[in-house]
Every structure is written in C-alpha cells, then in structure tokens.
Design an enzyme around this catalytic site. Structure first.
Site, PDB file in Angstrom:
ATOM      1  CG  HIS A 127       2.566  -6.764  -4.047  1.00 33.74           C
ATOM      2  ND1 HIS A 127       1.771  -6.349  -3.245  1.00 33.74           N
ATOM      3  CD2 HIS A 127       3.303  -5.639  -4.693  1.00 33.74           C
ATOM      4  CE1 HIS A 127       2.111  -4.831  -3.092  1.00 33.74           C
ATOM      5  NE2 HIS A 127       2.821  -4.471  -3.879  1.00 33.74           N
ATOM      6  CB  CYS A 182       5.098  -4.122  -1.415  1.00 28.66           C
ATOM      7  SG  CYS A 182       5.743  -2.719  -2.662  1.00 28.66           S
ATOM      8  N   GLY A 212       0.953  -1.135  -0.003  1.00 29.16           N
ATOM      9  CA  GLY A 212      -0.011   0.009   0.231  1.00 29.16           C
ATOM     10  C   GLY A 212       1.016   1.047  -0.063  1.00 29.16           C
ATOM     11  CD  GLU A 226       0.194  -9.380  -1.916  1.00 28.04           C
ATOM     12  OE1 GLU A 226       1.173 -10.125  -1.865  1.00 28.04           O
ATOM     13  OE2 GLU A 226      -0.034  -8.172  -2.062  1.00 28.04           O
TER      14      GLU A 226
HETATM   15  N1  GLN Z   1       5.900   2.852  -2.614  1.00 32.38           N
HETATM   16  C1  GLN Z   1       5.134   2.476  -1.614  1.00 32.38           C
HETATM   17  C2  GLN Z   1       5.794   2.957  -0.295  1.00 32.38           C
HETATM   18  O1  GLN Z   1       6.619   3.631  -0.641  1.00 32.38           O
HETATM   19  C3  GLN Z   1       5.039   1.003  -1.590  1.00 32.38           C
HETATM   20  C4  GLN Z   1       4.372   0.325  -2.618  1.00 32.38           C
HETATM   21  C5  GLN Z   1       3.418  -0.820  -2.412  1.00 32.38           C
HETATM   22  O2  GLN Z   1       3.556  -1.477  -1.399  1.00 32.38           O
HETATM   23  N2  GLN Z   1       3.177  -1.827  -3.470  1.00 32.38           N
HETATM   24  O3  GLN Z   1       4.991   2.809   0.693  1.00 32.38           O
END
Ligand code: GLN
Length: 215
Positions: free
Chosen positions: A171, A78, A46, A173
């Site tokens: 990811h 992520c 996220g 998932e």
């Molecule tokens: N770029 C996002 C961040 O720095 C992470 C992206 C992701 O979770 N897909 O929080």
C-alpha cells in the site's frame, strides 16, 4: 484530468487523499456512469472476495475492462492487484483478468500478517519505497509481457507493470508515498493526449494508431 478510485469497499479514501496531495482530481467510482469522464482508475486494497461481488453487482466489470482496453492506466494495490490478476492460485475465477500473472492471496500467512519494508523500485528513482504490506498477496508467475518493478529481498515479486496496468502487493498510499500515483497521472495524461511531451498536437491518425497499439 480526473482519475477514478473504485470506492465500493476498502482503503479508497487514502488513494483520494494521495491524488489530492499531488494536485490531481480524484473521483469516487461506484457505478458505471462514474467512469465516463476518468482518464485512469485505481483499485484500492480491501477484501478481494467482497470487491468481486460488488464489481459484479454494480455492473462495473465490462466498463472497467473497456477503459483498460482503451489504454487508460489502471493501478491496483493489494486486493486491487488480486482483482487485476489473470490467475488466482487455488482455482478462484479471475475478476478483471488484465495482468498476465498468477497471484497468491494472503501469501505471508498469519505469522506475518502485516509488515513494512524498504523496497528498491528503479522506475521510481533511487529513493526506496517504504512499503506497507497488510495480509498481502504475492506474484508467483509473470507472463512474458510483464515487467517486474519490485521484489522483496528473498526475490518474491511484489510490483509489476504490463503496458497500462500497474499493481503492487503493498500500500503506497498508507505510507505517504506519491510516486506511483504520479506515474499513473503521467500515464493518464499521455493517454488523454498521446502527443503530449512531443511539443505538438498529434495528427488524428497517429492518435488513433497509438490508441490501438495501447490495447
Ligand atoms: N487479503 C486481502 C484479499 O485477499 C487483501 C488485503 C489488502 O488489500 N490489504 O483480498
């Protein structure tokens, strides 16, 4: 056994779906009471800046750190990896500093906003992991207790484990990959019952000792 999925923001539904696919009950975690009955926790992708604010606003920081301290598996994907990193490049304060790594946010820049790659992840077996990277971070430094689980072809580290903490820059998932979730479920079952697999119930003092060692 139930595994929590932090459901404040981001791609939490896909983690709940993946848990369902492997027959594990997933629980949405939005407030501290939701953590009472979970044996592990997943922090989804996220936006880590938003996640930081919401974790603090909902009073989840200390209860998540306590859960990790008790040895329950915590798996971040992520943005979840960024949330778990002890050092965030660029002097941002850490959020839940559970992994002794330095992470660089948005490490692939605008040119390569999103991409997919086949990764070798030896702890998951011979079949490569189809990894989806979306504005992904990368691990720049790993501390001495950190195991590297996967690298890109250029050598950059994109999956790590330190004791009960696992993190991936990608990811799993979103690609129908279930093996990381299975690993987390196995670790959660062992955390619930450290004697499992040995064929007998642990002696209470052994259980206490292994819980301490997991810290
Ligand atoms: N770029 C996002 C961040 O720095 C992470 C992206 C992701 O979770 N897909 O929080």
């Amino acid at each position: 056994m139930r595994i929590g999925v932090l459901a404040l923001q981001g791609a939490f539904r896909e983690h709940l779906d993946t848990l369902r696919a492997i027959g594990v009950e997933g629980v949405r975690v939005r407030e501290p009471a939701d953590l009472d009955d979970v044996s592990g926790l997943i922090l989804p992708g996220g936006e880590s800046t938003t996640m930081r604010l919401l974790i603090e606003r909902w009073g989840l920081r200390e209860p998540i750190l306590d859960l990790a301290d008790r040895g329950a598996p915590i798996f971040g994907t992520c943005a979840g990896m960024i949330v778990l990193s002890r050092d965030i490049a660029g002097d941002e304060a850490p959020i839940l500093p559970l992994l002794d790594v330095t992470v660089e946010r948005n490490a692939f820049g605008r040119q390569l906003d999103s991409f997919e790659a086949e990764l070798s992840v030896p702890v998951l077996g011979d079949t490569p992991v189809h990894a989806v990277f979306i504005r992904a971070p990368v691990i720049e430094r790993t501390g001495p207790g950190v195991n590297v689980l996967a690298r890109l072809d250029d050598g950059r580290v994109v999956a790590v484990r330190e004791r009960n903490i696992i993190a991936t820059a990608f990811h799993p998932e979103l690609a129908g990959e279930t093996r990381f979730h299975r690993l987390v479920a196995t670790m959660a079952a062992e955390h619930d019952d450290p004697g499992e697999g040995s064929g007998r119930r642990p002696h209470p003092t052994r259980r206490a000792r292994s819980t301490r060692l997991a810290r």
